[in-house]
Every structure is written in structure tokens, then in C-alpha cells.
Motif scaffolding. Structure first.
Motif, PDB file in Angstrom:
ATOM      1  N   PRO A 100       0.828  -1.223   0.000  1.00  0.00           N
ATOM      2  CA  PRO A 100       0.000   0.000   0.000  1.00  0.00           C
ATOM      3  C   PRO A 100       0.854   1.263   0.000  1.00  0.00           C
ATOM      4  N   LEU A 101       0.343   2.297  -0.643  1.00  0.00           N
ATOM      5  CA  LEU A 101       1.058   3.568  -0.730  1.00  0.00           C
ATOM      6  C   LEU A 101       0.272   4.685  -0.064  1.00  0.00           C
ATOM      7  N   PRO A 102       0.952   5.551   0.683  1.00  0.00           N
ATOM      8  CA  PRO A 102       0.279   6.700   1.306  1.00  0.00           C
ATOM      9  C   PRO A 102       0.123   7.838   0.314  1.00  0.00           C
ATOM     10  N   ASP A 103      -0.670   8.819   0.705  1.00  0.00           N
ATOM     11  CA  ASP A 103      -0.758  10.055  -0.059  1.00  0.00           C
ATOM     12  C   ASP A 103       0.605  10.736  -0.043  1.00  0.00           C
ATOM     13  N   ARG A 104       0.934  11.445  -1.115  1.00  0.00           N
ATOM     14  CA  ARG A 104       2.267  12.050  -1.218  1.00  0.00           C
ATOM     15  C   ARG A 104       2.550  13.029  -0.080  1.00  0.00           C
ATOM     16  N   MET A 105       1.529  13.668   0.478  1.00  0.00           N
ATOM     17  CA  MET A 105       1.744  14.612   1.570  1.00  0.00           C
ATOM     18  C   MET A 105       2.033  13.896   2.882  1.00  0.00           C
ATOM     19  N   GLU A 106       1.724  12.590   2.936  1.00  0.00           N
ATOM     20  CA  GLU A 106       1.909  11.835   4.174  1.00  0.00           C
ATOM     21  C   GLU A 106       3.118  10.913   4.102  1.00  0.00           C
ATOM     22  N   TRP A 107       3.828  10.956   2.985  1.00  0.00           N
ATOM     23  CA  TRP A 107       4.986  10.081   2.811  1.00  0.00           C
ATOM     24  C   TRP A 107       6.035  10.419   3.865  1.00  0.00           C
ATOM     25  N   VAL A 108       6.484   9.415   4.569  1.00  0.00           N
ATOM     26  CA  VAL A 108       7.449   9.628   5.636  1.00  0.00           C
ATOM     27  C   VAL A 108       8.842   9.815   5.053  1.00  0.00           C
ATOM     28  N   ALA A 109       9.479  10.919   5.422  1.00  0.00           N
ATOM     29  CA  ALA A 109      10.837  11.173   4.937  1.00  0.00           C
ATOM     30  C   ALA A 109      11.831  10.327   5.713  1.00  0.00           C
ATOM     31  N   GLY A 110      12.982  10.144   5.112  1.00  0.00           N
ATOM     32  CA  GLY A 110      14.069   9.469   5.799  1.00  0.00           C
ATOM     33  C   GLY A 110      13.906   7.974   5.900  1.00  0.00           C
TER      34      GLY A 110
END
Length: 323
Positions: A100-110
Motif C-alpha cells: 500500500p502507498l500513502p498520499d504524497r503529503m503523508e509520505w514519511v521522509a528518511g
């Protein structure tokens, strides 16, 4: 990957590098749709670029369309992987669900483990990555899947698809047509986005309240729930059929982890839910909604598939189980 690979050797910037690396997002989008795994898609992209940079400058310059070359190589790698994936999934513990993929604004950095959070690499979220769509793709033969995605999703001509997959244009046309029939047979009238979000929200509230009657009312009598734990966490190994059985299982599951927090999130571009325990994402649920009822639930619990959803992919020892 080092950006000096296409350099002249004297430290000067190669103007072709930007154009070549500009294909990265397209390749990631293609590979994810073909494989259903972001980790595998990233591996394919890396391997594709490795093959490009393994060529001499003269060989690179002789390629009229570098973007087309990269797409062809990535498609062929995916086709090979799809064949081997079927064998691997026969030994997979329980059901296998696309990552599953999150919305681009919720993508966790790092994120670690080789998965990049660079915005240019993020998968474009549209109807061709909804969980329902990806699950249908999983039922196709590798050749059907590649021909259909390249032609119907990415709009390559059948002549181009034929060159990429090593088949005749007519054979690719037939493969895509067969894939289209599978898609049509599986489709149900989609509710308006707002209505689907409302159904998922009502489901969340009923789940939090452990209200079996409310859950049953939101589930189609013939609904199916499939969970993917990969043998790493506790979950059911076979699909659960029927709204009543699903509702009872969900209430039981909530009892496994007191203090579970359920959040409304976008999952593969559609309204979904995320369950967190002690701040760590332990389940991502995608839904298929027809009218006012949920017809399918796909619950991904395999922590290896939840890396984009949490900065800490570890799970508590109490969650780990092979049952």
C-alpha cells in the motif's frame, strides 16, 4: 547511485544526465504498477540504470531514444520478475497483497532500506494504483499485465509494446484485450469519492466502538476480507467471507492490541484506514465500496510493506507471530 557515472571523467557536468535521470519517476510508476511492490520497483529502476551506465559513451550516444531504451529494459526486467514472483508467492505465508502507498503529503521522509522518499520518485496516485485495480492485475498472466499496463495505462502503441516485450503487435493487442475483460468483469459501480470516504469513516467509528451490528450494516453480506502478514505478525491466513464473520473478526482483532489508534488516511489514492499501536503503523486497510456497502477489505500487516507509513518499522514482540 552516483551521478558521476555519465560524467566525462574530468569532473564536468554531463548535460545528458538530467534527461536520463528525469525518466526515474516514470520508471518507478511503471515498475510499481507491474509488480505491486515499491521495494521491487526501486530494485528494477536501479538495475535499469546500472545497465545504462554499464554501456560505453559511444553505445549510449547510439541510442536514439534513451527514455524508450530505459522503459524497454525496465519492462523486460519486470516481465522476468513477474514469472519468478509467482513461484515465490506459492511459498508466501498467507495471502499476498500489493504494497500500500500513502498520499504524497503523508509520505514519511528518511526511510531506510533503499527506499527513497525523494519526491521525484513517488508513485502517481490515480485509479491505476487503487488496491482493487492492483489486485485484478495480480490475477493476470505476466504477459497480459505488462501488455495492458504499457498500452492502456502508459499509452504506448502496440508496436512499441511489442518491441519492449518481444512479441508481435497482434499478440500484444490480444493480451491487452484479455486483460481488459478481466478488469471489466471485476468492476463494480464506484461511489462518489465523498460517499466512499463517508462509508469508511462510519466503518472506523463502528470498529472503534466494537459495534458488531454497525459493522455488519456497513459490510456487504458477501464481502471478503484478505489480510497479509507475511508470516511476520498475527493475522488470518485465509480470506474471511461474509459481513458477519468479518465484523466479528475485526472486533476480536481490536482486542489483541488495547490502545489501538485508527486513523483515516488515503491508501493508494482511495479513502482507507491506518491502525497504529504506540505510534507505529501496524495495519493499513484499503476498501472497495459499492453503493453504501463495503465489498472488499485488504488489510496489510506485513511490516516489510509498511515502511513508507512509519519512520519506525519495528513492531513489538507481542505482535510477532507465525500464526
Amino acid at each position: 547511485m552516483s551521478t558521476t557515472a555519465s560524467g566525462s571523467g574530468d569532473g564536468r557536468f554531463d548535460p545528458s544526465l538530467s534527461a536520463i535521470m528525469g525518466e526515474r519517476r516514470q520508471l518507478t510508476n511503471l515498475a510499481y504498477r507491474l509488480l505491486g511492490s515499491l521495494a521491487d520497483a526501486e530494485d528494477v529502476v536501479q538495475e535499469t540504470y546500472a545497465r545504462w551506465y554499464a554501456m560505453s559513451p559511444q553505445q549510449q550516444e547510439a541510442i536514439e531514444s534513451p527514455g524508450g531504451w530505459l522503459t524497454t529494459v525496465a519492462s523486460r526486467i519486470c516481465l522476468d520478475l513477474l514469472g519468478s514472483a509467482r513461484a515465490r508467492r506459492e511459498s508466501y505465508v498467507g495471502a499476498w497483497i500489493p504494497e500500500p502507498l500513502p498520499d504524497r503529503m503523508e509520505w514519511v521522509a528518511g526511510m531506510s532500506d533503499g527506499i527513497t522518499a525523494d519526491p521525484v520518485d513517488r508513485v502517481t496516485l490515480d485509479e491505476s494504483v487503487s488496491m482493487a485495480f492492483l489486485v485484478v492485475l495480480e490475477a493476470m498472466t505476466p504477459a497480459e499485465r505488462v501488455a495492458f499496463v504499457l498500452h492502456d495505462v502508459f499509452r504506448y502503441s502496440f508496436a512499441e509494446v511489442a518491441e519492449m516485450v518481444g512479441r508481435s503487435p497482434e499478440a500484444c493487442r490480444q493480451l491487452a484485450s484479455s486483460a481488459r475483460r478481466r478488469i471489466r468483469a471485476s468492476q463494480t459501480p464506484a461511489p462518489q469519492a465523498g460517499r466512499q470516504a463517508g462509508v469508511v469513516r462510519d466503518f472506523k467509528q463502528a470498529w472503534e466502538a466494537k459495534d458488531i451490528d454497525a459493522l455488519v450494516g456497513l459490510l456487504d453480506p458477501g464481502a471478503t476480507m484478505i489480510a497479509d502478514g507475511g508470516g511476520l505478525v498475527r493475522t488470518v491466513l485465509r480470506p474471511i467471507q461474509g459481513g458477519d464473520q468479518i465484523a466479528r473478526y475485526l472486533v476480536e482483532m481490536a482486542g489483541w492490541a488495547p490502545g489501538l489508534t485508527i486513523l483515516e488516511r488515503t491508501v493508494n489514492g482511495q479513502p482507507g484506514l491506518v491502525a497504529q499501536h504506540d505510534g507505529v503503523t501496524v495495519t493499513v486497510a484499503a476498501f472497495d465500496v459499492a453503493g453504501d456497502r463495503i465489498t472488499n477489505i485488504w488489510a496489510v500487516r506485513n511490516p516489510e510493506k509498511l515502511r513508507p507509513w512509519t519512520a519506525d518499522p519495528s513492531i513489538s514482540a507481542g505482535e510477532r507471530s507465525t500464526t
